[in-house]
Design a protein around this motif. Structure first.
Motif, short mmCIF file in Angstrom:
data_model
loop_
_atom_site.label_atom_id
_atom_site.label_comp_id
_atom_site.label_asym_id
_atom_site.label_seq_id
_atom_site.Cartn_x
_atom_site.Cartn_y
_atom_site.Cartn_z
N ASP A 230 0.85 -1.19 0.00
CA ASP A 230 0.00 0.00 0.00
C ASP A 230 0.89 1.24 0.00
O ASP A 230 1.04 1.92 1.00
N MET A 231 1.49 1.52 -1.18
CA MET A 231 2.41 2.65 -1.31
C MET A 231 1.89 3.61 -2.37
O MET A 231 1.16 3.22 -3.28
N PRO A 232 2.29 4.89 -2.28
CA PRO A 232 1.92 5.85 -3.33
C PRO A 232 2.37 5.37 -4.71
O PRO A 232 3.44 4.78 -4.86
N GLU A 233 1.56 5.68 -5.70
CA GLU A 233 1.87 5.25 -7.07
C GLU A 233 3.21 5.79 -7.55
O GLU A 233 3.92 5.14 -8.31
N GLN A 234 3.57 7.01 -7.08
CA GLN A 234 4.83 7.60 -7.53
C GLN A 234 6.02 6.77 -7.08
O GLN A 234 7.01 6.63 -7.81
N LEU A 235 5.95 6.22 -5.88
CA LEU A 235 7.04 5.37 -5.40
C LEU A 235 7.12 4.07 -6.19
O LEU A 235 8.21 3.60 -6.53
N LEU B 204 13.29 11.36 10.37
CA LEU B 204 14.70 11.39 10.75
C LEU B 204 15.32 10.01 10.58
O LEU B 204 14.74 9.00 11.00
N ILE B 205 16.50 9.98 9.93
CA ILE B 205 17.29 8.75 9.81
C ILE B 205 18.63 9.02 10.48
O ILE B 205 19.40 9.87 10.02
N LEU B 206 18.91 8.31 11.56
CA LEU B 206 20.18 8.44 12.27
C LEU B 206 21.12 7.32 11.84
O LEU B 206 20.73 6.15 11.83
N VAL B 207 22.35 7.68 11.49
CA VAL B 207 23.36 6.72 11.06
C VAL B 207 24.67 7.04 11.77
O VAL B 207 24.88 8.17 12.21
N PRO B 208 25.59 6.07 11.89
CA PRO B 208 26.81 6.31 12.66
C PRO B 208 27.92 7.05 11.93
O PRO B 208 28.75 7.69 12.57
N THR B 209 27.98 6.99 10.60
CA THR B 209 29.12 7.55 9.88
C THR B 209 28.68 8.45 8.74
O THR B 209 27.58 8.34 8.22
N ARG B 210 29.60 9.32 8.35
CA ARG B 210 29.33 10.23 7.23
C ARG B 210 29.11 9.45 5.94
O ARG B 210 28.24 9.80 5.13
N GLU B 211 29.95 8.42 5.73
CA GLU B 211 29.83 7.66 4.50
C GLU B 211 28.47 6.97 4.39
O GLU B 211 27.85 6.95 3.33
N LEU B 212 28.00 6.41 5.50
CA LEU B 212 26.69 5.77 5.47
C LEU B 212 25.59 6.79 5.25
O LEU B 212 24.62 6.53 4.54
N ALA B 213 25.73 7.98 5.85
CA ALA B 213 24.73 9.03 5.63
C ALA B 213 24.63 9.38 4.16
O ALA B 213 23.54 9.53 3.60
N GLN B 214 25.79 9.52 3.51
CA GLN B 214 25.77 9.87 2.09
C GLN B 214 25.20 8.74 1.25
O GLN B 214 24.46 8.99 0.28
N GLN B 215 25.52 7.50 1.61
CA GLN B 215 24.99 6.38 0.84
C GLN B 215 23.47 6.29 0.98
O GLN B 215 22.76 6.04 0.00
N VAL B 216 22.97 6.48 2.20
CA VAL B 216 21.51 6.46 2.40
C VAL B 216 20.86 7.58 1.60
O VAL B 216 19.83 7.39 0.94
N THR B 217 21.46 8.76 1.64
CA THR B 217 20.93 9.90 0.89
C THR B 217 20.89 9.59 -0.61
O THR B 217 19.89 9.83 -1.28
N ASP B 218 21.99 9.08 -1.13
CA ASP B 218 22.06 8.77 -2.56
C ASP B 218 21.00 7.74 -2.94
O ASP B 218 20.38 7.83 -4.01
N ALA B 219 20.80 6.73 -2.07
CA ALA B 219 19.85 5.67 -2.38
C ALA B 219 18.41 6.16 -2.37
O ALA B 219 17.58 5.72 -3.18
N LEU B 220 18.10 7.10 -1.47
CA LEU B 220 16.71 7.52 -1.30
C LEU B 220 16.32 8.76 -2.11
O LEU B 220 15.14 9.04 -2.27
N THR B 221 17.31 9.51 -2.60
CA THR B 221 17.01 10.78 -3.28
C THR B 221 16.03 10.63 -4.44
O THR B 221 15.06 11.39 -4.53
N PRO B 222 16.22 9.67 -5.37
CA PRO B 222 15.23 9.59 -6.47
C PRO B 222 13.83 9.28 -6.00
O PRO B 222 12.84 9.78 -6.57
N TYR B 223 13.70 8.49 -4.95
CA TYR B 223 12.37 8.16 -4.43
C TYR B 223 11.76 9.36 -3.71
O TYR B 223 10.55 9.62 -3.82
N ALA B 224 12.59 10.11 -3.00
CA ALA B 224 12.09 11.32 -2.33
C ALA B 224 11.61 12.34 -3.36
O ALA B 224 10.55 12.97 -3.18
N ARG B 225 12.35 12.49 -4.43
CA ARG B 225 11.93 13.43 -5.48
C ARG B 225 10.61 13.01 -6.11
O ARG B 225 9.78 13.85 -6.46
N SER B 226 10.41 11.71 -6.23
CA SER B 226 9.19 11.24 -6.89
C SER B 226 7.93 11.62 -6.11
O SER B 226 6.86 11.77 -6.70
N VAL B 227 8.06 11.77 -4.79
CA VAL B 227 6.90 12.17 -3.98
C VAL B 227 7.09 13.59 -3.44
O VAL B 227 6.44 13.99 -2.48
#
Length: 495
Positions: A73-78, A142-165
């Motif tokens: 049950d997710m938005p059609e854009q996602l 809010l997404i809490l992560v331990p390292t800068r590299e993981l923060a950037q990877q999470v951001t990169d992975a989710l950015t296209p989906y965030a833009r879609s909605v």
């Protein structure tokens, strides 16, 4: 299909515990659906593996897992963006947890690194935030992560989906301009991906408040505990909406995480994709016995292989020394450790991912949060001292169903401790005595003689635009459109 995402979950007191005197809609919804108790970790109490606490029992039965994203049950854009990204079939942790997290349930998910945790929590967070707009300095997720590299990877992975909605995503980490991040938060951002220290700094400056955060994710919670972030993490969790949803994902769940689970998760859906101490079936584990006089030569030959490799060492000094030696031998190597600035770390990772650099020489700062496609070899030049570190280092390869090998170089005085470590990790490695130039070393790792021609890794230099003669010596007042452009650039850079 019209979908409504509400926040009618069980009320919590300020200490994070459920208020059983009020009825919450999410638990009721799960009970009405009547999903069966599944063997993947739902509703049962698996025996704790070494170093881990017994997982909490789920009171409310979990919703059944799904086999396709279209069943969610997710938005059609996602759903459309998943198709555009070529993501067609959910990984087990996604199919198991998403029906429940989309319904607002707290989730405790355990899965090895590379098992798809980012989309497991990210899609739920984005779906439940879609259609809302954040006030300045007041994020909604809010997404809490331990390292800068993981923060950037999470951001990169989710950015296209965030833009879609149409959700704004901001990354908040140390090592880069705090002013730019504050500006992005002032402009309004629905989702913040943050390391605990920098987020605390922004809150202390009055640039961010968490009282509107309805969905909170902790990724790699055990590492946050191991790195000493626990006081900051609990202080941040105490500031989010007490009735909000919490999701905790990690490759391992040891007793350091027990406080977070008991204090902040209410009737969580528990799912374990596979035992954290178990070996990945697509990963080979090799222990190579070497002698001290020959270890450096063997390491250099492995680094000279065709294809990329990550090499782990214990200290920043050792990383820098090996990197220099490899460059002098003709190997395109780069160093990554906590002594590097954030721009340097970001540039090095980018060069490694594009193949401009073929060997990443790193400390444990690279053991989590780094994903590189088609990386089939990880080498522990210095054996780790803890089985969790071994699992996380090795998790840089054999990700998302790909194959890969983890090789550990062990000298005679390290053999006994390595046997204990492998036993703790639940792994039976293949053990081989090797020397530089051996056929066995080449067969296992692809080792070959380096060229011996020193190389220098240069970063591409961005050409600065020339200023016209009419623009020299005077500044034009910023127009409204230019100011908007600057704000958007700051937001993009922070994200």
């Amino acid at each position: 299909m019209n979908r409504t995402y509400t926040n009618d979950r069980p009320a919590r007191s300020r200490d994070g515990r459920a208020d059983t005197g009020r009825r919450g809609g999410y638990g009721s919804q799960a009970r009405r659906t009547g999903g069966p108790v599944r063997s993947g970790g739902y509703g049962r109490r698996p025996a704790a593996v070494q170093g881990e606490f017994a997982l909490p029992r789920t009171i409310t039965p979990a919703l059944p897992a799904v086999e396709g994203f279209a069943d969610l049950d997710m938005p059609e854009q996602l759903l459309a963006e998943l198709g555009r990204q070529g993501v067609t079939v959910p990984f087990p942790i996604q199919g198991a947890t998403l029906p429940n997290s989309l319904a607002g349930r707290d989730v405790l998910g355990r899965g090895r690194t590379g098992s798809g945790k980012t989309l497991a929590f990210g899609l739920a967070l984005l779906a439940r935030t879609a259609g809302q707009r954040a006030e300045p300095r007041r994020p909604l997720g809010l997404i809490l992560v331990p390292t800068r590299e993981l923060a950037q990877q999470v951001t990169d992975a989710l950015t296209p989906y965030a833009r879609s909605v149409r959700l704004r995503l901001v990354t908040v980490v140390g090592g880069v301009s705090i002013g730019r991040q504050a500006g992005a938060l002032r402009g309004g951002a629905e989702i913040v991906v943050a390391t605990p220290g920098r987020l605390k700094d922004l809150i202390d400056r009055g640039e961010c408040g968490l009282d509107h955060v309805a969905v909170t994710v902790l990724d790699e919670a055990d590492q946050m505990a191991d790195m000493g972030f626990m006081p900051q993490v609990t202080a941040l969790l105490d500031q989010v909406r007490p009735e909000g949803q919490r999701m905790l994902f990690s490759a391992t769940l040891d007793r350091n995480v027990d406080l977070l689970v008991r204090r902040y998760l209410t009737d969580p859906v528990v799912h374990s994709v596979d035992p954290s101490a178990g070996a990945v079936t697509t990963m080979e584990h090799h222990v190579l016995h070497v002698h001290g006089a020959d270890k450096h030569a063997a390491t250099t030959e492995i680094a000279a292989r065709d294809g990329r490799v990550i090499m782990f060492l214990d200290t920043k000094h050792a990383v820098d020394r090996l990197t220099r030696d490899l460059l002098d031998s003709g190997v395109r190597a780069a160093a990554l450790h906590g002594g590097k600035s954030q721009p340097q770390r970001t540039r090095t990772l980018a060069q490694f991912k594009t193949g401009h650099v073929t060997v990443l020489v790193a400390t444990n700062v690279a053991a989590r949060g780094i994903h590189v496609d088609n990386l089939d070899l990880v080498v522990n030049v210095d054996p780790p001292t803890d089985h969790k570190d071994y699992l996380h280092r090795g998790g840089r390869t054999a990700r998302a169903g790909e194959s890969g090998s983890v090789v550990t170089l062990v000298m005679p005085n390290q053999r006994r401790s390595m046997v204990r470590l492998m036993s703790d990790a639940g792994i039976r490695p293949q053990t081989t005595q090797v020397r530089s130039g051996d056929e066995a070393l080449s067969r296992i790792t692809g080792a070959q003689a380096p060229s011996g021609i020193p190389v220098v890794i240069t970063a591409p230099v961005a050409e600065r635009p020339r200023r016209s003669a009419t623009s020299r010596g005077r500044r034009r007042p910023a127009s409204a459109s230019r100011r908007a452009s600057v704000r958007q650039s700051a937001l993009g850079a922070a994200a």
